[in-house]
Design a protein around this motif. Structure first.
Motif, PDB file in Angstrom:
ATOM      1  N   VAL A  66       0.842  -1.808  -0.299  1.00 18.96           N
ATOM      2  CA  VAL A  66      -0.273   0.171  -0.172  1.00 18.96           C
ATOM      3  C   VAL A  66       1.005   1.035  -0.257  1.00 18.96           C
ATOM      4  N   PRO A  67       1.871   1.574   0.818  1.00 17.93           N
ATOM      5  CA  PRO A  67       2.072   2.624   0.865  1.00 17.93           C
ATOM      6  C   PRO A  67       3.215   2.980  -0.768  1.00 17.93           C
ATOM      7  N   VAL A  68       3.300   1.932  -1.433  1.00 16.51           N
ATOM      8  CA  VAL A  68       3.775   2.131  -2.857  1.00 16.51           C
ATOM      9  C   VAL A  68       2.525   3.189  -3.972  1.00 16.51           C
ATOM     10  N   ILE A  69       1.714   2.183  -3.607  1.00 22.03           N
ATOM     11  CA  ILE A  69       0.574   2.828  -4.413  1.00 22.03           C
ATOM     12  C   ILE A  69       0.046   4.227  -3.396  1.00 22.03           C
ATOM     13  N   GLU A  70       0.319   4.955  -2.149  1.00 17.95           N
ATOM     14  CA  GLU A  70       0.125   5.743  -1.778  1.00 17.95           C
ATOM     15  C   GLU A  70       1.139   6.994  -2.224  1.00 17.95           C
ATOM     16  N   ARG A  71       2.665   6.453  -2.295  1.00 20.47           N
ATOM     17  CA  ARG A  71       3.752   7.370  -3.325  1.00 20.47           C
ATOM     18  C   ARG A  71       3.422   7.466  -4.690  1.00 20.47           C
ATOM     19  N   VAL A  72       2.629   7.061  -4.989  1.00 16.56           N
ATOM     20  CA  VAL A  72       2.165   7.285  -6.582  1.00 16.56           C
ATOM     21  C   VAL A  72       1.051   7.991  -5.863  1.00 16.56           C
ATOM     22  N   SER A  73       0.344   7.794  -6.151  1.00 27.60           N
ATOM     23  CA  SER A  73      -1.097   8.995  -4.937  1.00 27.60           C
ATOM     24  C   SER A  73      -0.505  10.610  -5.562  1.00 27.60           C
ATOM     25  N   GLU A  74       0.288  10.575  -3.885  1.00 26.93           N
ATOM     26  CA  GLU A  74       1.651  11.570  -3.786  1.00 26.93           C
ATOM     27  C   GLU A  74       2.380  12.115  -5.008  1.00 26.93           C
ATOM     28  N   LEU A  75       2.467  11.735  -5.528  1.00 29.09           N
ATOM     29  CA  LEU A  75       3.490  12.319  -6.617  1.00 29.09           C
ATOM     30  C   LEU A  75       3.018  12.912  -8.005  1.00 29.09           C
ATOM     31  N   ALA A  76       1.541  12.330  -8.462  1.00 31.59           N
ATOM     32  CA  ALA A  76       0.665  12.485  -9.354  1.00 31.59           C
ATOM     33  C   ALA A  76       0.482  13.773  -9.027  1.00 31.59           C
ATOM     34  N   ARG A  77      -0.514  14.220  -7.387  1.00 36.81           N
ATOM     35  CA  ARG A  77      -0.880  15.509  -6.355  1.00 36.81           C
ATOM     36  C   ARG A  77      -0.097  15.944  -6.466  1.00 36.81           C
ATOM     37  N   ARG A  78       1.499  16.234  -6.875  1.00 33.27           N
ATOM     38  CA  ARG A  78       2.223  16.739  -6.655  1.00 33.27           C
ATOM     39  C   ARG A  78       3.139  17.487  -8.060  1.00 33.27           C
ATOM     40  N   SER A  79       2.461  16.865  -9.003  1.00 29.04           N
ATOM     41  CA  SER A  79       3.115  16.296  -9.766  1.00 29.04           C
ATOM     42  C   SER A  79       3.190  18.277 -10.692  1.00 29.04           C
ATOM     43  N   GLN A  80       3.717  18.837 -12.011  1.00 28.58           N
ATOM     44  CA  GLN A  80       3.714  20.615 -12.522  1.00 28.58           C
ATOM     45  C   GLN A  80       2.228  20.465 -13.433  1.00 28.58           C
ATOM     46  N   SER A  81       2.213  19.012 -13.752  1.00 26.54           N
ATOM     47  CA  SER A  81       1.535  18.681 -15.013  1.00 26.54           C
ATOM     48  C   SER A  81       0.767  17.538 -15.172  1.00 26.54           C
ATOM     49  N   ALA A  82      -0.516  17.898 -16.062  1.00 28.57           N
ATOM     50  CA  ALA A  82      -1.419  16.692 -15.790  1.00 28.57           C
ATOM     51  C   ALA A  82      -0.425  15.869 -16.476  1.00 28.57           C
ATOM     52  N   GLN A  83       0.144  15.668 -17.583  1.00 23.41           N
ATOM     53  CA  GLN A  83       1.464  14.668 -18.065  1.00 23.41           C
ATOM     54  C   GLN A  83       2.810  14.376 -17.674  1.00 23.41           C
ATOM     55  N   ASP A  84       2.709  15.234 -16.561  1.00 22.10           N
ATOM     56  CA  ASP A  84       4.210  14.734 -15.953  1.00 22.10           C
ATOM     57  C   ASP A  84       3.864  14.209 -14.771  1.00 22.10           C
ATOM     58  N   ALA A  85       2.456  14.448 -14.382  1.00 20.37           N
ATOM     59  CA  ALA A  85       1.992  13.287 -13.086  1.00 20.37           C
ATOM     60  C   ALA A  85       1.527  11.563 -13.618  1.00 20.37           C
ATOM     61  N   LEU A  86       0.836  11.412 -14.861  1.00 22.99           N
ATOM     62  CA  LEU A  86       0.634  10.018 -15.205  1.00 22.99           C
ATOM     63  C   LEU A  86       2.469   9.151 -15.962  1.00 22.99           C
ATOM     64  N   LEU A  87       3.296  10.027 -16.148  1.00 26.15           N
ATOM     65  CA  LEU A  87       4.334   9.175 -16.919  1.00 26.15           C
ATOM     66  C   LEU A  87       5.551   9.373 -15.238  1.00 26.15           C
ATOM     67  N   GLN A  88       5.341  10.665 -14.308  1.00 29.31           N
ATOM     68  CA  GLN A  88       6.752  10.406 -13.329  1.00 29.31           C
ATOM     69  C   GLN A  88       5.445   8.678 -12.413  1.00 29.31           C
ATOM     70  N   SER A  89       4.338   8.907 -12.388  1.00 31.68           N
ATOM     71  CA  SER A  89       3.583   8.051 -11.816  1.00 31.68           C
ATOM     72  C   SER A  89       3.803   6.438 -12.213  1.00 31.68           C
ATOM     73  N   ALA A  90       3.659   6.204 -13.312  1.00 31.71           N
ATOM     74  CA  ALA A  90       4.265   5.064 -14.264  1.00 31.71           C
ATOM     75  C   ALA A  90       5.466   4.844 -13.684  1.00 31.71           C
ATOM     76  N   LEU A  91       6.385   5.759 -13.856  1.00 30.17           N
ATOM     77  CA  LEU A  91       8.088   5.255 -13.868  1.00 30.17           C
ATOM     78  C   LEU A  91       8.404   4.972 -11.944  1.00 30.17           C
ATOM     79  N   ALA A  92       7.422   5.504 -11.329  1.00 30.25           N
ATOM     80  CA  ALA A  92       7.877   5.742  -9.637  1.00 30.25           C
ATOM     81  C   ALA A  92       7.468   3.669  -9.612  1.00 30.25           C
ATOM     82  N   TYR A  93       5.951   4.281  -9.813  1.00 22.28           N
ATOM     83  CA  TYR A  93       5.003   2.682 -10.189  1.00 22.28           C
ATOM     84  C   TYR A  93       6.457   1.293 -10.787  1.00 22.28           C
ATOM     85  N   PHE A  94       6.981   1.583 -11.641  1.00 23.61           N
ATOM     86  CA  PHE A  94       7.807   0.435 -12.265  1.00 23.61           C
ATOM     87  C   PHE A  94       9.058   0.596 -10.612  1.00 23.61           C
TER      88      PHE A  94
END
Length: 200
Positions: A66-94
């Motif tokens: 669950v902490p991984v899922i929560e980190r991905v959510s937090e990363l998406a919330r803090r991203s500067q752009s919507a595209q960056d939110a998706l890409l960085q979340s995918a890479l962090a999840y990987f």
């Protein structure tokens, strides 16, 4: 989560981490409780005292992640752009699945857990899904339902990349680079929604 018992941890924590290791080795449920007991350094009766059923045990395993899922959510919330939110979340999840094993790519959808995934895990997953879907909705200019569907579809990219890297089929660095490129291309192709489905 390397499969070796850490006796400074509680017995329940050792059991859950051992179960995670056993699951990752076989990739299917139910798992061998004898193997879990051996890796955790506990008796099978102690496993049952903490986790009366294998569904309880595997939900304990999911809770580890669950902490991984929560980190991905937090990363998406803090991203500067919507595209960056998706890409960085995918890479962090990987990256997290590569480090800890692809339990999140395999266990939640295993038929053994069908209808038995804990509410806590479901809540964390849904919160993350909706956070990412907000970014998708803004990028792709789609309905909320279509945005959720797009995230479910995009999730398959880091899932499959992590499985290939974890199993040693493709080098991790190549998998990550390919994932990043594929994810960017997928987002780009999905932004053509208006051209393909014009309003009105």
């Amino acid at each position: 989560m390397d499969g070796m018992p850490d006796h400074s941890q509680s017995s329940s924590q050792r059991i859950v981490e051992a179960a995670n290791a056993v699951f990752l080795k076989g990739g299917v449920m139910p798992i061998s409780l004898a193997d879990v007991a051996e890796i955790a350094g506990v008796s099978r009766s102690l496993i049952y005292s903490h986790f009366p059923t294998q569904h309880d045990l595997m939900n304990g395993v999911l809770q580890l992640h669950v902490p991984v899922i929560e980190r991905v959510s937090e990363l998406a919330r803090r991203s500067q752009s919507a595209q960056d939110a998706l890409l960085q979340s995918a890479l962090a999840y990987f990256d997290a699945m590569l480090e800890d094993g692809p339990t999140l790519a395999l266990a939640p959808n295993d038929s053994f857990l069908s209808g038995r995934v804990s509410e806590a895990f479901q809540t964390a997953s849904m919160n993350c899904l909706h956070t990412l879907a907000r970014s998708a909705k803004s990028i792709f200019n789609v309905s909320a339902r279509e945005a959720v569907s797009s995230i479910v579809m995009l999730k398959s990219l880091p899932d499959e990349a992590a499985l290939l890297a974890w199993n040693g089929q493709i080098e991790a660095e190549i998998c990550r680079e390919t994932l990043e490129d594929s994810f960017k291309r997928a987002i780009e192709s999905m932004t053509y929604h208006d051209a393909v489905y014009p309003a009105g």
